[in-house]
Design an enzyme around this catalytic site. Structure first.
Site, short mmCIF file in Angstrom:
data_model
loop_
_atom_site.label_atom_id
_atom_site.label_comp_id
_atom_site.label_asym_id
_atom_site.label_seq_id
_atom_site.Cartn_x
_atom_site.Cartn_y
_atom_site.Cartn_z
N CYS A 56 30.77 36.96 39.60
CA CYS A 56 32.11 37.16 39.05
C CYS A 56 33.10 36.14 39.64
O CYS A 56 32.96 34.95 39.36
CB CYS A 56 32.56 38.61 39.24
N HIS B 92 28.36 41.45 36.53
CA HIS B 92 28.01 42.09 37.81
C HIS B 92 26.59 42.63 37.75
O HIS B 92 26.38 43.72 37.22
CB HIS B 92 28.98 43.24 38.09
N GLU C 208 24.98 43.96 40.09
CA GLU C 208 24.93 45.20 40.90
C GLU C 208 25.48 46.40 40.14
O GLU C 208 25.31 47.54 40.57
CB GLU C 208 25.67 44.99 42.23
#
Length: 196
Positions: free
Chosen positions: A77, A178, A180
């Site tokens: 990001c 993202h 994650e």
């Protein structure tokens, strides 16, 4: 395997830390030069604002250190945007690893909201990060600035227009989305990165 997460004044360090722990990795969150140089893999996450974050990196010598790294580095990001040459956010000169600009989304219609938030498919994947990927893989984005398509684009997505969902050059990898927060698809991307 020693995995380091670069510690700086940006959010999101702990969700990356948690995702890696789910993969059986105990990362270290650090800004220490020697620890970063000794790591096998480095993650440069980020949620924040380009100008103040670049100032922090410069004041702490992390701007020079990141460019010197020889092991695989993954920017996420804001981390990806800071690896570019310049950002329209705060008219900021960035690290210059990827020779490209970061632009602000400019909506053309009332239904095109900024920030861009939500799940998008990625296409035209050209990186080992996406090893074993099928056609309709969804990942999660939250951002107001984007990187146009360029020579380093490693995956494409579309919002308002096409843009770089990922970048790759030498040992530097980066995703605008993202991993994650992208469920099983994101975990596979992190696993591919750890396997580089």
């Amino acid at each position: 395997m020693k995995v380091a997460i670069i510690k700086y004044n940006a959010g999101n360090l702990f969700s990356v830390d948690y995702a890696l722990k789910r993969l059986g990795i105990e990362p270290v969150i650090t800004a220490d030069r020697e620890t970063l140089l000794a790591a096998d893999k480095i993650i440069f996450p980020g949620v924040g604002e380009a100008e103040t974050t670049m100032r922090h990196l410069r004041e702490n010598g992390l701007d020079r250190l990141i460019k010197e790294l020889k092991q695989p580095v993954l920017g996420i990001c804001l981390g990806m945007q800071l690896m570019c040459r310049h950002s329209e956010e705060g008219d900021t000169d960035c690290l210059g690893i990827f020779d490209t600009e970061v632009k602000r989304f400019r909506p053309h219609r009332h239904d095109e909201k900024v920030p861009h938030m939500g799940w998008n498919t990625i296409t035209d994947t050209r990186s080992l990060l996406f090893d074993g990927f099928g056609k309709d893989e969804f990942v999660y984005f939250v951002h107001s600035y984007y990187v146009p398509l360029n020579a380093h684009t490693a995956a494409t997505t579309e919002y308002i227009g096409p843009f770089s969902a990922a970048l790759h050059k030498d040992n530097f990898y980066a995703t605008q989305f993202h991993p994650e927060k992208s469920g099983e698809t994101g975990m596979r991307i992190l696993k591919n990165f750890l396997n580089l």
